[in-house]
Design a protein around this motif. Structure first.
Motif, PDB file in Angstrom:
ATOM      1  N   TYR A   1       9.211  18.641  -3.385  1.00 42.07           N
ATOM      2  CA  TYR A   1       9.348  19.120  -4.644  1.00 42.07           C
ATOM      3  C   TYR A   1      10.158  20.419  -4.710  1.00 42.07           C
ATOM      4  N   ASP A   2      10.917  20.537  -5.702  1.00 44.13           N
ATOM      5  CA  ASP A   2      11.994  21.513  -6.095  1.00 44.13           C
ATOM      6  C   ASP A   2      11.477  22.775  -6.065  1.00 44.13           C
ATOM      7  N   GLY A   3      10.469  23.235  -6.408  1.00 44.74           N
ATOM      8  CA  GLY A   3       9.861  24.555  -6.354  1.00 44.74           C
ATOM      9  C   GLY A   3       9.374  24.970  -5.058  1.00 44.74           C
ATOM     10  N   THR A   4       8.922  24.222  -4.407  1.00 44.26           N
ATOM     11  CA  THR A   4       8.104  24.477  -3.120  1.00 44.26           C
ATOM     12  C   THR A   4       8.703  25.402  -2.016  1.00 44.26           C
ATOM     13  N   VAL A   5       9.783  25.081  -1.600  1.00 39.37           N
ATOM     14  CA  VAL A   5      10.370  25.417  -0.311  1.00 39.37           C
ATOM     15  C   VAL A   5      10.936  27.002  -1.039  1.00 39.37           C
ATOM     16  N   PRO A   6      11.498  27.219  -1.752  1.00 36.68           N
ATOM     17  CA  PRO A   6      11.956  28.438  -2.371  1.00 36.68           C
ATOM     18  C   PRO A   6      10.615  29.305  -2.233  1.00 36.68           C
ATOM     19  N   ALA A   7       9.471  28.873  -2.474  1.00 35.19           N
ATOM     20  CA  ALA A   7       7.913  29.807  -2.366  1.00 35.19           C
ATOM     21  C   ALA A   7       7.826  30.304  -1.112  1.00 35.19           C
ATOM     22  N   VAL A   8       7.936  29.402   0.005  1.00 39.15           N
ATOM     23  CA  VAL A   8       7.559  29.753   1.145  1.00 39.15           C
ATOM     24  C   VAL A   8       8.044  31.077   1.716  1.00 39.15           C
ATOM     25  N   PRO A   9       9.179  31.687   1.688  1.00 40.87           N
ATOM     26  CA  PRO A   9       9.306  33.090   1.951  1.00 40.87           C
ATOM     27  C   PRO A   9       8.341  34.043   1.659  1.00 40.87           C
ATOM     28  N   GLY A  10       8.219  34.010   0.308  1.00 35.33           N
ATOM     29  CA  GLY A  10       7.186  35.069  -0.302  1.00 35.33           C
ATOM     30  C   GLY A  10       5.841  34.756   0.342  1.00 35.33           C
ATOM     31  N   ILE A  11       5.498  33.753   0.491  1.00 32.72           N
ATOM     32  CA  ILE A  11       4.075  33.305   1.076  1.00 32.72           C
ATOM     33  C   ILE A  11       3.919  33.611   2.438  1.00 32.72           C
ATOM     34  N   ILE A  12       4.864  33.395   3.137  1.00 30.06           N
ATOM     35  CA  ILE A  12       4.864  33.965   4.592  1.00 30.06           C
ATOM     36  C   ILE A  12       4.877  35.465   4.640  1.00 30.06           C
ATOM     37  N   GLY A  13       6.000  36.196   3.827  1.00 32.26           N
ATOM     38  CA  GLY A  13       5.937  37.484   4.132  1.00 32.26           C
ATOM     39  C   GLY A  13       4.951  38.376   3.425  1.00 32.26           C
ATOM     40  N   LYS A  14       4.335  37.911   2.413  1.00 34.99           N
ATOM     41  CA  LYS A  14       2.949  38.618   1.706  1.00 34.99           C
ATOM     42  C   LYS A  14       1.785  38.435   2.517  1.00 34.99           C
ATOM     43  N   LEU A  15       1.689  37.106   3.065  1.00 32.61           N
ATOM     44  CA  LEU A  15       0.378  36.799   4.117  1.00 32.61           C
ATOM     45  C   LEU A  15       0.419  37.753   5.494  1.00 32.61           C
ATOM     46  N   LYS A  16       1.726  37.612   6.088  1.00 33.13           N
ATOM     47  CA  LYS A  16       1.843  38.687   7.137  1.00 33.13           C
ATOM     48  C   LYS A  16       1.682  40.138   7.034  1.00 33.13           C
ATOM     49  N   GLU A  17       1.839  40.531   5.797  1.00 33.21           N
ATOM     50  CA  GLU A  17       1.416  41.861   5.309  1.00 33.21           C
ATOM     51  C   GLU A  17       0.000  42.259   5.464  1.00 33.21           C
ATOM     52  N   ARG A  18      -0.595  41.063   5.010  1.00 37.07           N
ATOM     53  CA  ARG A  18      -2.023  41.363   4.780  1.00 37.07           C
ATOM     54  C   ARG A  18      -2.720  40.782   6.322  1.00 37.07           C
ATOM     55  N   GLY A  19      -1.972  40.913   7.217  1.00 35.76           N
ATOM     56  CA  GLY A  19      -2.419  40.567   8.410  1.00 35.76           C
ATOM     57  C   GLY A  19      -2.923  39.429   8.969  1.00 35.76           C
ATOM     58  N   TYR A  20      -2.167  38.277   8.174  1.00 40.05           N
ATOM     59  CA  TYR A  20      -2.432  36.972   8.862  1.00 40.05           C
ATOM     60  C   TYR A  20      -1.605  36.654   9.870  1.00 40.05           C
ATOM     61  N   THR A  21      -2.043  35.593  10.975  1.00 39.80           N
ATOM     62  CA  THR A  21      -0.985  34.858  11.645  1.00 39.80           C
ATOM     63  C   THR A  21      -0.963  33.519  11.437  1.00 39.80           C
ATOM     64  N   PHE A  22       0.041  33.247  11.308  1.00 43.51           N
ATOM     65  CA  PHE A  22       0.391  31.666  11.086  1.00 43.51           C
ATOM     66  C   PHE A  22       0.198  30.742  12.445  1.00 43.51           C
ATOM     67  N   VAL A  23      -0.555  29.781  12.322  1.00 40.82           N
ATOM     68  CA  VAL A  23      -0.529  28.819  13.353  1.00 40.82           C
ATOM     69  C   VAL A  23      -0.580  27.267  12.896  1.00 40.82           C
ATOM     70  N   THR A  24      -0.532  26.255  13.816  1.00 41.65           N
ATOM     71  CA  THR A  24      -0.772  25.047  13.306  1.00 41.65           C
ATOM     72  C   THR A  24      -2.050  24.748  13.222  1.00 41.65           C
ATOM     73  N   VAL A  25      -2.467  23.670  12.894  1.00 41.98           N
ATOM     74  CA  VAL A  25      -3.757  23.183  12.882  1.00 41.98           C
ATOM     75  C   VAL A  25      -4.816  23.032  14.261  1.00 41.98           C
ATOM     76  N   PRO A  26      -3.732  22.353  15.244  1.00 42.30           N
ATOM     77  CA  PRO A  26      -4.398  22.488  16.468  1.00 42.30           C
ATOM     78  C   PRO A  26      -4.838  23.814  17.011  1.00 42.30           C
ATOM     79  N   GLU A  27      -3.719  24.572  16.793  1.00 43.27           N
ATOM     80  CA  GLU A  27      -4.025  26.048  17.115  1.00 43.27           C
ATOM     81  C   GLU A  27      -4.969  26.927  16.399  1.00 43.27           C
ATOM     82  N   LEU A  28      -5.247  26.283  15.293  1.00 45.32           N
ATOM     83  CA  LEU A  28      -6.396  27.071  14.643  1.00 45.32           C
ATOM     84  C   LEU A  28      -7.752  26.657  15.057  1.00 45.32           C
ATOM     85  N   LEU A  29      -7.922  25.492  15.442  1.00 43.12           N
ATOM     86  CA  LEU A  29      -8.946  24.894  16.101  1.00 43.12           C
ATOM     87  C   LEU A  29      -9.255  25.221  17.704  1.00 43.12           C
TER      88      LEU A  29
END
Length: 265
Positions: free
Chosen positions: A224-252
């Motif tokens: 969808y057209d609106g989704t990818v442009p939202a990703v940098p903000g999602i990643i940046g703000k969640l990193k600021e909150r202390g989140y680490t991004f992982v794949t689903v297998p890494e999460l488990l």
């Protein structure tokens, strides 16, 4: 572990229960009684980690999500013309995601993108061949929807998917049994932007940030057209909150997703 009714997993598609009329609620309740709505065991990422064999260990350098504030970014129904931009963003941010790919008109149309997703360290998973609602099919129909995508991905990447997400999150005992037979675990989500209904990137970002939590699984669509442009903000703000991004297998990890089981934070 909690048990959930199969109908509940698709509630994000309908109107809010608070706004539903008494008549609608009555009709739904009757349909559930007549249809024999099944329930299933729901496993959380924490359950998977606790169920890990005693000898299981994290890979060297891997994130320990039992201690870290982990969250998994997932994308459904691609790849598409938007996927190259998304992959560029993920590479820049040093984030790995899980892609639940559609077979028809996606995997078969963009094999080079499927290969790139795998080559860049993302988890390649299945979202069925043609997005049919699996609970409306017989066992052979479910098997075909899942097998065709597994085979198509394996032909391109050399690796058969071990994770799948049922369209609309709809599953039941039959879907679980066929998934088990095919070596596929079912992965649901805890945060969705409903990006299929809006092109407002700021709104998509806000919805995800409002729902984000530890051990969460974020559902987005890179079609969808609106989704990818939202990703940098999602990643940046969640990193600021202390989140680490992982794949689903890494999460488990060090646990692994059990074939046929349903995982939902």
């Amino acid at each position: 572990m909690p048990r959930e009714r199969g109908f509940v997993v698709s509630r994000h598609l309908g109107a809010s229960g608070k706004r539903a009329s008494t008549a609608v609620v009555a009709v739904v309740s009757l349909a559930l009684m007549l249809g024999g709505c099944t329930s299933y065991d729901r496993y959380t990422p924490e359950d998977a980690r606790k169920d890990a064999k005693k000898e299981a260990a994290l890979a060297p350098g891997a994130v320990d999500c039992a201690k870290a504030r982990c969250i998994a970014l997932t994308f459904d129904a691609g790849p598409s013309e938007h996927t190259p931009q998304l992959l560029d963003i993920l590479k820049k941010e040093k984030v790995h995601a899980t892609f639940f790919l559609l077979g028809r008109n996606h995997v078969d149309k963009y094999p080079e993108l499927v290969r790139r997703i795998a080559d860049e360290g993302h988890e390649v998973a299945s979202h069925t061949w043609s997005h049919k609602i699996l609970t409306e099919l017989d066992a052979d129909g479910v098997r075909e929807e899942l097998t065709r995508t597994q085979e198509a991905v394996e032909k391109i990447t050399g690796r058969r998917p071990t994770l799948m997400r049922p369209p609309q999150g709809r599953t039941d005992d039959q879907v679980s049994e066929v998934s088990r037979e095919l070596g596929l675990a079912q992965i649901m989500w805890s945060a969705t932007a409903k990006d299929y209904a809006t092109t407002d990137s700021a709104l998509i970002e806000k919805r995800i940030l409002d729902q984000a939590d530890r051990d969460g699984i974020i559902l987005l669509h890179d079609i969808y057209d609106g989704t990818v442009p939202a990703v940098p903000g999602i990643i940046g703000k969640l990193k600021e909150r202390g989140y680490t991004f992982v794949t689903v297998p890494e999460l488990l990890a060090p646990g692994t997703a059990g074939p046929g089981k349903v995982y939902k934070p």
